[in-house]
Motif scaffolding. Sequence first.
Motif, PDB file in Angstrom:
ATOM      1  N   GLU A  44       0.830  -1.188   0.000  1.00 30.57           N
ATOM      2  CA  GLU A  44       0.000   0.000   0.000  1.00 30.57           C
ATOM      3  C   GLU A  44       0.873   1.250   0.000  1.00 30.57           C
ATOM      4  OE1 GLU A  44      -3.249   2.179   2.805  1.00 30.57           O
ATOM      5  OE2 GLU A  44      -2.935   0.043   3.118  1.00 30.57           O
ATOM      6  N   LYS A  45       0.577   2.162  -0.904  1.00 26.72           N
ATOM      7  CA  LYS A  45       1.303   3.431  -0.972  1.00 26.72           C
ATOM      8  C   LYS A  45       0.742   4.371   0.089  1.00 26.72           C
ATOM      9  CE  LYS A  45       4.208   4.619  -4.428  1.00 26.72           C
ATOM     10  NZ  LYS A  45       5.551   5.080  -4.163  1.00 26.72           N
ATOM     11  N   LEU A  46       1.614   4.844   0.941  1.00 29.72           N
ATOM     12  CA  LEU A  46       1.173   5.812   1.943  1.00 29.72           C
ATOM     13  C   LEU A  46       0.854   7.134   1.256  1.00 29.72           C
ATOM     14  CD1 LEU A  46       3.672   5.237   4.882  1.00 29.72           C
ATOM     15  CD2 LEU A  46       1.231   4.855   4.904  1.00 29.72           C
ATOM     16  N   THR A  47      -0.162   7.818   1.750  1.00 28.93           N
ATOM     17  CA  THR A  47      -0.494   9.117   1.164  1.00 28.93           C
ATOM     18  C   THR A  47      -0.350  10.238   2.182  1.00 28.93           C
ATOM     19  OG1 THR A  47      -2.816   8.745   1.659  1.00 28.93           O
ATOM     20  CG2 THR A  47      -2.083   8.161  -0.551  1.00 28.93           C
ATOM     21  N   MET A  48      -0.068   9.886   3.437  1.00 27.94           N
ATOM     22  CA  MET A  48       0.185  10.906   4.435  1.00 27.94           C
ATOM     23  C   MET A  48       1.317  10.470   5.352  1.00 27.94           C
ATOM     24  SD  MET A  48      -2.102  12.876   7.274  1.00 27.94           S
ATOM     25  CE  MET A  48      -1.963  11.634   8.496  1.00 27.94           C
ATOM     26  N   PHE A  49       2.177  11.413   5.654  1.00 30.58           N
ATOM     27  CA  PHE A  49       3.317  11.130   6.530  1.00 30.58           C
ATOM     28  C   PHE A  49       3.276  12.097   7.698  1.00 30.58           C
ATOM     29  CE2 PHE A  49       4.239   9.908   2.269  1.00 30.58           C
ATOM     30  CZ  PHE A  49       4.809   8.650   2.403  1.00 30.58           C
ATOM     31  N   LYS A  72       4.082  27.193  -3.478  1.00 31.75           N
ATOM     32  CA  LYS A  72       2.920  27.422  -2.610  1.00 31.75           C
ATOM     33  C   LYS A  72       1.828  26.480  -3.100  1.00 31.75           C
ATOM     34  CE  LYS A  72       1.967  31.798  -3.241  1.00 31.75           C
ATOM     35  NZ  LYS A  72       1.528  33.173  -3.143  1.00 31.75           N
ATOM     36  N   GLY A  73       1.134  25.833  -2.194  1.00 35.63           N
ATOM     37  CA  GLY A  73       0.075  24.918  -2.618  1.00 35.63           C
ATOM     38  C   GLY A  73       0.564  23.496  -2.866  1.00 35.63           C
ATOM     39  N   GLY A  74       1.879  23.278  -2.828  1.00 34.76           N
ATOM     40  CA  GLY A  74       2.386  21.907  -2.831  1.00 34.76           C
ATOM     41  C   GLY A  74       2.839  21.297  -4.141  1.00 34.76           C
ATOM     42  N   PHE A 110      12.128   7.623   6.980  1.00 35.00           N
ATOM     43  CA  PHE A 110      12.601   6.637   6.010  1.00 35.00           C
ATOM     44  C   PHE A 110      11.483   6.241   5.051  1.00 35.00           C
ATOM     45  CE2 PHE A 110      15.612   6.529   9.428  1.00 35.00           C
ATOM     46  CZ  PHE A 110      16.824   6.468   8.765  1.00 35.00           C
ATOM     47  N   LYS A 111      10.260   6.137   5.564  1.00 37.01           N
ATOM     48  CA  LYS A 111       9.112   5.834   4.697  1.00 37.01           C
ATOM     49  C   LYS A 111       8.913   6.978   3.717  1.00 37.01           C
ATOM     50  CE  LYS A 111       6.642   3.306   8.295  1.00 37.01           C
ATOM     51  NZ  LYS A 111       5.616   3.510   9.324  1.00 37.01           N
ATOM     52  N   PHE A 112       9.076   8.206   4.214  1.00 35.69           N
ATOM     53  CA  PHE A 112       8.919   9.395   3.382  1.00 35.69           C
ATOM     54  C   PHE A 112      10.004   9.416   2.292  1.00 35.69           C
ATOM     55  CE2 PHE A 112       9.045  14.226   3.019  1.00 35.69           C
ATOM     56  CZ  PHE A 112       7.860  14.295   2.306  1.00 35.69           C
ATOM     57  N   ALA A 171       2.675  15.706   5.983  1.00 36.04           N
ATOM     58  CA  ALA A 171       2.933  15.813   4.552  1.00 36.04           C
ATOM     59  C   ALA A 171       1.905  14.931   3.859  1.00 36.04           C
ATOM     60  CB  ALA A 171       4.348  15.353   4.243  1.00 36.04           C
ATOM     61  N   ILE A 172       1.057  15.545   3.046  1.00 32.01           N
ATOM     62  CA  ILE A 172      -0.050  14.822   2.413  1.00 32.01           C
ATOM     63  C   ILE A 172       0.117  14.844   0.897  1.00 32.01           C
ATOM     64  CG2 ILE A 172      -2.567  14.762   2.142  1.00 32.01           C
ATOM     65  CD1 ILE A 172      -2.438  16.465   4.915  1.00 32.01           C
ATOM     66  N   LYS A 173       0.075  13.664   0.296  1.00 31.63           N
ATOM     67  CA  LYS A 173       0.223  13.535  -1.148  1.00 31.63           C
ATOM     68  C   LYS A 173      -0.918  14.283  -1.842  1.00 31.63           C
ATOM     69  CE  LYS A 173       0.204   9.830  -4.577  1.00 31.63           C
ATOM     70  NZ  LYS A 173      -0.705  10.523  -5.484  1.00 31.63           N
ATOM     71  N   SER A 174      -0.554  15.048  -2.871  1.00 33.87           N
ATOM     72  CA  SER A 174      -1.578  15.713  -3.682  1.00 33.87           C
ATOM     73  C   SER A 174      -1.351  15.295  -5.128  1.00 33.87           C
ATOM     74  CB  SER A 174      -1.467  17.235  -3.536  1.00 33.87           C
ATOM     75  OG  SER A 174      -0.241  17.683  -4.092  1.00 33.87           O
ATOM     76  N   LYS A 175      -2.205  15.747  -6.039  1.00 38.24           N
ATOM     77  CA  LYS A 175      -2.086  15.266  -7.413  1.00 38.24           C
ATOM     78  C   LYS A 175      -0.759  15.672  -8.074  1.00 38.24           C
ATOM     79  CE  LYS A 175      -4.715  18.746 -10.114  1.00 38.24           C
ATOM     80  NZ  LYS A 175      -3.881  19.813  -9.650  1.00 38.24           N
ATOM     81  N   ASP A 176      -0.224  16.833  -7.710  1.00 38.41           N
ATOM     82  CA  ASP A 176       1.017  17.278  -8.367  1.00 38.41           C
ATOM     83  C   ASP A 176       2.175  17.499  -7.393  1.00 38.41           C
ATOM     84  OD1 ASP A 176      -0.073  19.471  -7.152  1.00 38.41           O
ATOM     85  OD2 ASP A 176      -0.319  20.656  -8.969  1.00 38.41           O
ATOM     86  N   GLY A 177       2.074  16.894  -6.207  1.00 35.79           N
ATOM     87  CA  GLY A 177       3.165  17.050  -5.258  1.00 35.79           C
ATOM     88  C   GLY A 177       2.769  16.660  -3.854  1.00 35.79           C
ATOM     89  N   ILE A 178       3.109  17.521  -2.897  1.00 33.69           N
ATOM     90  CA  ILE A 178       2.820  17.258  -1.487  1.00 33.69           C
ATOM     91  C   ILE A 178       2.381  18.547  -0.816  1.00 33.69           C
ATOM     92  CG2 ILE A 178       3.842  16.594   0.737  1.00 33.69           C
ATOM     93  CD1 ILE A 178       5.685  14.740  -0.790  1.00 33.69           C
ATOM     94  N   ILE A 179       1.348  18.431  -0.014  1.00 36.36           N
ATOM     95  CA  ILE A 179       0.893  19.573   0.771  1.00 36.36           C
ATOM     96  C   ILE A 179       1.421  19.395   2.185  1.00 36.36           C
ATOM     97  CG2 ILE A 179      -1.138  20.704   1.768  1.00 36.36           C
ATOM     98  CD1 ILE A 179      -2.578  19.903  -0.903  1.00 36.36           C
ATOM     99  N   PHE A 180       2.075  20.428   2.684  1.00 38.96           N
ATOM    100  CA  PHE A 180       2.597  20.401   4.043  1.00 38.96           C
ATOM    101  C   PHE A 180       1.650  21.218   4.905  1.00 38.96           C
ATOM    102  CE2 PHE A 180       6.041  19.597   1.162  1.00 38.96           C
ATOM    103  CZ  PHE A 180       6.673  18.516   1.752  1.00 38.96           C
ATOM    104  N   ARG A 181       0.935  20.536   5.809  1.00 34.53           N
ATOM    105  CA  ARG A 181      -0.037  21.191   6.690  1.00 34.53           C
ATOM    106  C   ARG A 181       0.597  22.361   7.436  1.00 34.53           C
ATOM    107  NH1 ARG A 181      -3.894  20.542   4.678  1.00 34.53           N
ATOM    108  NH2 ARG A 181      -5.243  18.781   4.892  1.00 34.53           N
ATOM    109  N   GLY A 182      -0.043  23.522   7.319  1.00 29.23           N
ATOM    110  CA  GLY A 182       0.463  24.696   8.009  1.00 29.23           C
ATOM    111  C   GLY A 182       1.450  25.495   7.169  1.00 29.23           C
ATOM    112  N   TYR A 183       1.856  24.944   6.036  1.00 29.24           N
ATOM    113  CA  TYR A 183       2.826  25.630   5.167  1.00 29.24           C
ATOM    114  C   TYR A 183       2.247  25.824   3.759  1.00 29.24           C
ATOM    115  CZ  TYR A 183       6.027  24.143   8.858  1.00 29.24           C
ATOM    116  OH  TYR A 183       6.629  23.933  10.072  1.00 29.24           O
TER     117      TYR A 183
END
Length: 151
Positions: A4-9, A124-126, A104-106, A21-33
Amino acid sequence: IKKEKLTMFKLKTNDGKEIKAIKSKDGIIFRGYEDKAVLVNFFATWCHPCKAEIPHLNNLRKKYEGKFEVIAILLEEDKDKQILNAFITTYDIKYPVTNSKENFKFAEYMDSVKTIPTMFMYAKGGELIEKYVGIVPQEMLESDIKKGLGI
């Protein structure tokens, strides 16, 4: 069985905070950033080029204060918190440093980071803008920060 591919770290910083760090369609969204360009910096305390980059990363972070953040991802197993804190103090690291098994998973998720330093610049926006392997000139990082901020 398909892995299973993790989608949140959940990346734990050395001072006890958590960066999601949450996977998005074109990258990663960092909560709070979400409203900042983010540079993810995979490093180790024994890596000389990693140490050499710290002042540049601090400078850029200061220059783009409030608009740009560096998130350092330590790739060392079970690194003692006190030793890492001493390293952070010695090298005057001004940005969050994460230290956990999740790192390491990340790293594996991020195209299996094979060498350090390896860095990823997000707008901005990930959205992923650039991947860097090895030491990178401050000017190159700065031009990508501007791209990521739309300036």
